[in-house]
Design an enzyme around this catalytic site. Sequence first.
Site, PDB file in Angstrom:
ATOM      1  N   ASP A 214     -11.745 -23.657 -26.696  1.00 54.65           N
ATOM      2  CA  ASP A 214     -11.546 -24.131 -25.327  1.00 54.65           C
ATOM      3  C   ASP A 214     -10.194 -23.624 -24.825  1.00 54.65           C
ATOM      4  OD1 ASP A 214     -10.441 -26.273 -23.295  1.00 54.65           O
ATOM      5  OD2 ASP A 214     -12.609 -26.515 -23.295  1.00 54.65           O
ATOM      6  N   ASN A 222      -6.898 -22.213 -12.406  1.00 53.41           N
ATOM      7  CA  ASN A 222      -7.726 -22.128 -11.205  1.00 53.41           C
ATOM      8  C   ASN A 222      -7.035 -22.751  -9.995  1.00 53.41           C
ATOM      9  OD1 ASN A 222      -9.995 -20.703 -12.005  1.00 53.41           O
ATOM     10  ND2 ASN A 222     -11.055 -22.509 -12.770  1.00 53.41           N
ATOM     11  N   ASP A 231     -11.270 -16.368 -13.219  1.00 57.54           N
ATOM     12  CA  ASP A 231     -12.370 -15.567 -13.768  1.00 57.54           C
ATOM     13  C   ASP A 231     -11.835 -14.406 -14.597  1.00 57.54           C
ATOM     14  OD1 ASP A 231     -14.194 -17.208 -12.575  1.00 57.54           O
ATOM     15  OD2 ASP A 231     -14.699 -15.841 -10.938  1.00 57.54           O
ATOM     16  N   GLU A 257     -15.016 -23.065 -19.612  1.00 61.32           N
ATOM     17  CA  GLU A 257     -13.972 -22.296 -20.291  1.00 61.32           C
ATOM     18  C   GLU A 257     -14.114 -22.370 -21.806  1.00 61.32           C
ATOM     19  OE1 GLU A 257     -12.096 -26.345 -19.223  1.00 61.32           O
ATOM     20  OE2 GLU A 257     -13.592 -24.965 -18.434  1.00 61.32           O
TER      21      GLU A 257
END
Length: 341
Positions: A214, A222, A231, A257
């Site tokens: 993770d 973000n 991204d 993620e």
Amino acid sequence: MSNTLLQTAAANLKRAVPLMLKYKIPTTPTNYALWYAYVGEQNPLLNQELDTAIKQNQTCSPVTSELLYRKHVADPVELDVREMRKNLDAMVCELSQSLIDTNLDTETFQTQIDKDFKKLSDLETKGFSLEQVIGVVRSIVKESSSIRSSTESFTEQLLKAQSEIDTLKTRLAESEKDMLFDALTNVLNRRAFNHDIEAQIDLSPTGTCLIIIDIDHFKVFNDTFGHQLGDLVLKTVAKRIQEACRDGIKLYRFGGEEFAIIVPSSQLRVARQLAEGIRRALEKLSVKDRRSDKVIDSITASFGVAEWKPKQNVAQLIEATDKLLYEAKRLGRNRVMPISS
């Protein structure tokens, strides 16, 4: 089918079935076709890739089998693309009819040209008048214009058809890829993971290890830098992890993620060492947005690593790995759990 071909087919099936049983390959139509091609030994690359998969995992996972089938056996790609096939069929019919029409025009043109040239060759012996000569030339010019128009029309159709075929082939490839691959990161997706982990536990569970990764503080990336840069972080991380996955070890985008790695025929100690190596490699990553010059150079990830235990099912293995991942996050992130094996 001749008797010889029937005998060959029967012999190949007799060789393929025991191999499928030996390597615990599910008896699906796709697998039958794949192993039939394998024992036929007509495609060295297929045999090489299938041998490698068997050597690495003592079996061939459903996803690997499907990819090998699509790559080496299926023609055309057997996906749910009926509409595209209808378009291709219609296009072929149209081109076929155009070709027939053009050939007919050409034959007619050739017949008329032969007649006109015969008239020209008779000039010396029969003494045609100037008006008759001009008439023959005009006839040739007219026929030439007709066949040019016919061939130009056919050439136009060919060019248009080629463009449409290229588009359809691209869509076919995308349709095939979307079924097993994540569009953003280009690694295998959760659907592929579900197929492979189930098969791994059913067929060859001993030594199977699962790593779940993770990305730390991904929501902050973000929120701070925008989804496009987020991204880019996902794609960069996926690429770096993929570089470490060799010898039958597969990477999947698990969701959001999160990534998952299936390590077959291994030990917890080895899988943990792999995770630690990946963790260190991710620490060195730096991602830059060329448009804004924003840089992310603090990319880290947390890891949970677990080895399958007797009588454990897939859900329990995933749950055990998840617990270790959350423990890694609770202890401060950017670490692999368990601490030792």
